[in-house]
Design an enzyme around this catalytic site. Structure first.
Site: not given
Length: 284
Positions: A72, A111, A126
């Site tokens: 991520c 995250h 994202d």
């Protein structure tokens, strides 16, 4: 490559995008879809005890020039660099992962996600959440079902946070709660060090890769288990056996270019430390 320089042309070529570069919602939709499908989610460097470097120079060398993917922080740092180079107004945020957990689970914000402010309003972007990364920008508003090239998604309010949910079959499942407070990069450095160094981190003990596939499919590799989930909910399952099968799947299915010695080392590690039985709930 300098740490703070972004090669926009190289990034757009890597993700196969040749459209408008105007900072519009239409452009953002195309960029999210292209990036998410071109650069796979993977955490093999963490498995090999190489904590990722969160700077544009190393990230471009790895994800753009090196034919690799990332997890991520790597994915969204790189994507943020690309969006800003094109003139988008981007704010860095964090989220609490509640995949497979109760919606109010007391989770740390580990995250990275992005808020992109457009004339139409604020949107979440994202490209770094493994097997359920949104493949379209999502309007940051509650109780509105939003279509993506893959699953329908929505946000629901949970206290001061918005919980992202994905509709899998007929059921809405929690993904993460978005924390609206803007973050500085030093906070991501702390989170990156924790997730890449903690002995119980799933990334340190398991070979993980994921990418959104064609026709709404989601493709996930968790150690030897390769899954292809269809929009109907049907899942094709395959168990990989031997280095040749891993090499073929990583290069052909996930488009990950990995040196043979790194792959051999990764397989040796998961043989001794990898999770047995069902996969980790975040990657189910």
């Amino acid at each position: 490559m300098p740490e703070d320089t972004f090669d926009t042309n190289a990034w757009l070529h890597r993700i196969g995008y040749a459209g408008s570069r105007a900072p519009t919602l239409e452009t953002l939709r195309a960029l999210v879809a292209k990036h998410a499908t071109a650069i796979s989610y993977e955490s093999i460097d963490v498995l090999l005890d190489r904590p990722p470097k969160l700077a544009l120079g190393p990230l471009q060398q790895k994800l753009i020039l090196g034919g690799r993917g990332g997890y991520c922080f790597e994915q969204n740092f790189l994507f943020r660099g690309g969006l800003r180079a094109l003139g988008f107004n981007v704010t860095s945020l964090q989220a609490r992962v509640v995949r497979g957990l109760p919606i109010d689970a007391p989770r740390p914000a580990l995250h990275m996600v992005l808020r992109v402010d457009l004339p139409e309003g604020p949107f979440l972007a994202d490209v770094g959440f493994g097997n359920l990364a949104p493949t379209a920008p999502l309007a940051l508003c509650a109780d509105v079902e939003q279509e993506t090239p893959h699953e329908p998604m929505r946000f629901i309010q949970m206290g001061e946070e918005l919980t992202l949910q994905s509709k899998l079959g007929e059921k809405w499942e929690h993904i993460y709660r978005v924390v609206s407070l803007p973050r500085v990069d030093g906070e991501y450095e702390i989170c990156n060090w924790f997730t890449a160094s903690h002995p119980d981190s799933p990334y340190r003990n398991n070979l993980i890769a994921a990418r959104p596939g064609p026709d709404g499919t989601r493709i996930t590799l968790f150690n030897a288990r390769l899954n292809v989930r269809h929009t109907t909910g049907e899942v094709e399952r395959r168990i990989l056996d031997g280095i040749d099968e891993y090499r073929d799947v990583l290069s052909e299915t996930f488009k990950i270019s990995l040196p043979e010695k790194d792959l051999a080392s990764a397989l040796e590690i998961i043989e001794h430390r990898g999770t047995r039985g069902p996969p980790h709930p975040f990657f189910a």
